[in-house]
Design a protein around this motif. Structure first.
Motif, short mmCIF file in Angstrom:
data_model
loop_
_atom_site.label_atom_id
_atom_site.label_comp_id
_atom_site.label_asym_id
_atom_site.label_seq_id
_atom_site.Cartn_x
_atom_site.Cartn_y
_atom_site.Cartn_z
N GLY A 147 0.80 -1.21 0.00
CA GLY A 147 0.00 0.00 0.00
C GLY A 147 0.83 1.25 0.00
O GLY A 147 2.04 1.23 0.00
N GLY A 148 0.15 2.39 0.03
CA GLY A 148 0.80 3.68 0.10
C GLY A 148 0.13 4.50 1.17
O GLY A 148 -0.05 4.04 2.29
N ARG A 171 0.52 7.71 -5.40
CA ARG A 171 -0.94 7.59 -5.24
C ARG A 171 -1.60 7.13 -6.54
O ARG A 171 -2.51 6.29 -6.54
N ALA A 172 -1.14 7.69 -7.67
CA ALA A 172 -1.69 7.29 -8.97
C ALA A 172 -1.39 5.82 -9.25
O ALA A 172 -2.26 5.08 -9.75
N LEU A 173 -0.19 5.36 -8.93
CA LEU A 173 0.18 3.98 -9.21
C LEU A 173 -0.63 3.00 -8.36
O LEU A 173 -1.01 1.92 -8.84
N GLU A 174 -0.90 3.34 -7.11
CA GLU A 174 -1.75 2.49 -6.29
C GLU A 174 -3.11 2.30 -6.95
O GLU A 174 -3.66 1.19 -7.00
N PRO A 187 -4.66 18.34 -6.49
CA PRO A 187 -5.33 17.06 -6.76
C PRO A 187 -5.18 16.59 -8.20
O PRO A 187 -5.12 15.39 -8.46
N GLU A 188 -5.10 17.54 -9.13
CA GLU A 188 -4.99 17.17 -10.54
C GLU A 188 -3.69 16.44 -10.84
O GLU A 188 -3.61 15.71 -11.84
N ALA A 189 -2.65 16.62 -10.02
CA ALA A 189 -1.37 15.97 -10.28
C ALA A 189 -1.52 14.46 -10.24
O ALA A 189 -0.95 13.74 -11.09
N ARG A 190 -2.27 13.94 -9.28
CA ARG A 190 -2.49 12.50 -9.22
C ARG A 190 -3.31 12.01 -10.41
O ARG A 190 -3.01 10.96 -11.01
N VAL A 191 -4.33 12.77 -10.79
CA VAL A 191 -5.20 12.38 -11.90
C VAL A 191 -4.41 12.36 -13.20
O VAL A 191 -4.51 11.41 -14.00
N ARG A 192 -3.58 13.38 -13.41
CA ARG A 192 -2.77 13.42 -14.63
C ARG A 192 -1.77 12.26 -14.66
O ARG A 192 -1.53 11.65 -15.71
#
Length: 343
Positions: free
Chosen positions: A6-7, A50-53, A209-214
């Motif tokens: 996990g992260g 977070r994006a990879l999780e 928040p957009e950084a994780r989405v991108r």
């Protein structure tokens, strides 16, 4: 075979629940390319982890459709726990033969209290790369996920070789040429030497928040570009393409670096407030201050990655618009069979 760690959970630092740094390893039902994605090589850049999780959890449900292998690794775990770019040295400047050998020499000597914290992270990453080399069933692609201290939107960069450029340009954001060549010891430069096809994706300001989405969109597009999933099996890639293309429609597709402003601690460099990546600047514009006084941009162009954080070796970069033939710009949208939106 799949394995996961996990992260960030419940507000805890991202690295704490990834004791071995492995976010996920998903083996496809058939052989093919291996896509290695790295997040958090800098500890104050949690968006990639977070994006990879998120993506690992979704790819695992499609293992039966996967042609190849998807691997996700967290970078500097101790720095992620601390929320700092690094603790002793920059893990994304450590990938030279001399620096790796110096770390190995420290380990052979028995270490001690003076051993840099990043040595353990470097050895863990080297072990992960050895595992990738041993278990690969085809070509290796690498996407290194980062974010920036200043705002201004996403971009990519890669070595100036056709395969690397095509891979980076499968993500419809500005691509900056010649950036990595001016930074010594980066992970992607090391991986280039192994014959892997590597690119860097900068997803925006660290905490937005957009950084994780991108970053998640970029990973899905890399999955498609590497051929791990067919287009119908990765609708997230098409949605991500459209979202990134729409967000970056007013920015040039290609740029090249013309200047890097290196800094050291004793310079006491401070960026003037309000600068964003890709903001136009003129030669002579005051962009910061150091112990000698005002710091001006030596060239006109666009500013890139203005430094708004405590640690870093680069005050800012200057880039200029570049142009390739239209066929070279549009071709990557069809990598591995994926048409551009509406194509």
């Amino acid at each position: 075979m799949t394995s996961r760690a996990g992260g960030e959970r419940g507000g805890r630092p991202v690295g704490r629940e990834c004791p071995e740094g492995l976010i996920g390893w998903v083996e496809g039902r058939t052989g093919g390319a291996l896509l290695l994605c790295v997040g958090g090589l800098h500890g104050n850049e949690p968006a990639g982890v977070r994006a990879l999780e998120e993506v690992v959890a979704q790819v695992e449900t499609r293992r039966h459709l996967l042609a190849g292998d998807f691997v996700a690794v967290a970078g500097n775990l101790r720095a992620l726990d601390a929320g700092r770019r690094f603790l002793s040295y920059d893990l994304n400047r450590a990938w030279t033969p001399a620096r790796i050998e110096a770390a190995r020499a420290r380990r052979r000597s028995g270490g001690g209290d003076g051993v840099p914290a990043e040595d353990a992270e470097l050895f863990r990453m080297l072990a992960a790369l050895e595992r990738v080399s041993a278990r690969r069933r085809g070509p290796v692609y690498v996407l290194d996920l980062h974010s920036t201290s200043g705002g201004g939107g996403p971009f990519s960069t890669a070595a100036d070789m056709p395969a690397h450029r095509r891979f980076a340009m499968s993500i419809p954001v500005p691509m900056v040429q010649q950036l990595n060549q001016h930074l010594e010891g980066t992970l992607t430069h090391y991986l280039d030497g192994l014959g892997y096809t590597a690119a860097v994706f900068e997803s925006g300001q660290h905490e937005e928040p957009e950084a994780r989405v991108r970053a998640a969109s970029a990973v899905w597009l890399a999955i498609r570009a590497a051929g791990l999933l067919a287009d119908p099996d990765a609708p997230e890639a098409r949605r991500g393409y459209r979202a990134l293309e729409r967000e970056c429609r007013r920015l040039p597709r290609l740029l090249e670096m013309t200047y890097r402003h290196p800094i050291e601690d004793e310079d006491r460099y401070v960026m003037r407030p309000g600068f964003l990546s890709f903001q136009p600047i003129r030669a002579g514009d005051v962009v910061g201050d150091d112990r000698h006084g005002e710091v001006v941009a030596p060239k006109s162009g666009r500013i890139l990655m203005p430094l708004y954080q405590e640690l870093g070796e680069d005050g800012f970069f200057v880039v200029r618009d570049a142009w390739f033939p239209e066929s070279a710009v549009r071709r990557p949208a069809r990598v591995a069979g994926m048409c551009a939106p509406g194509g």
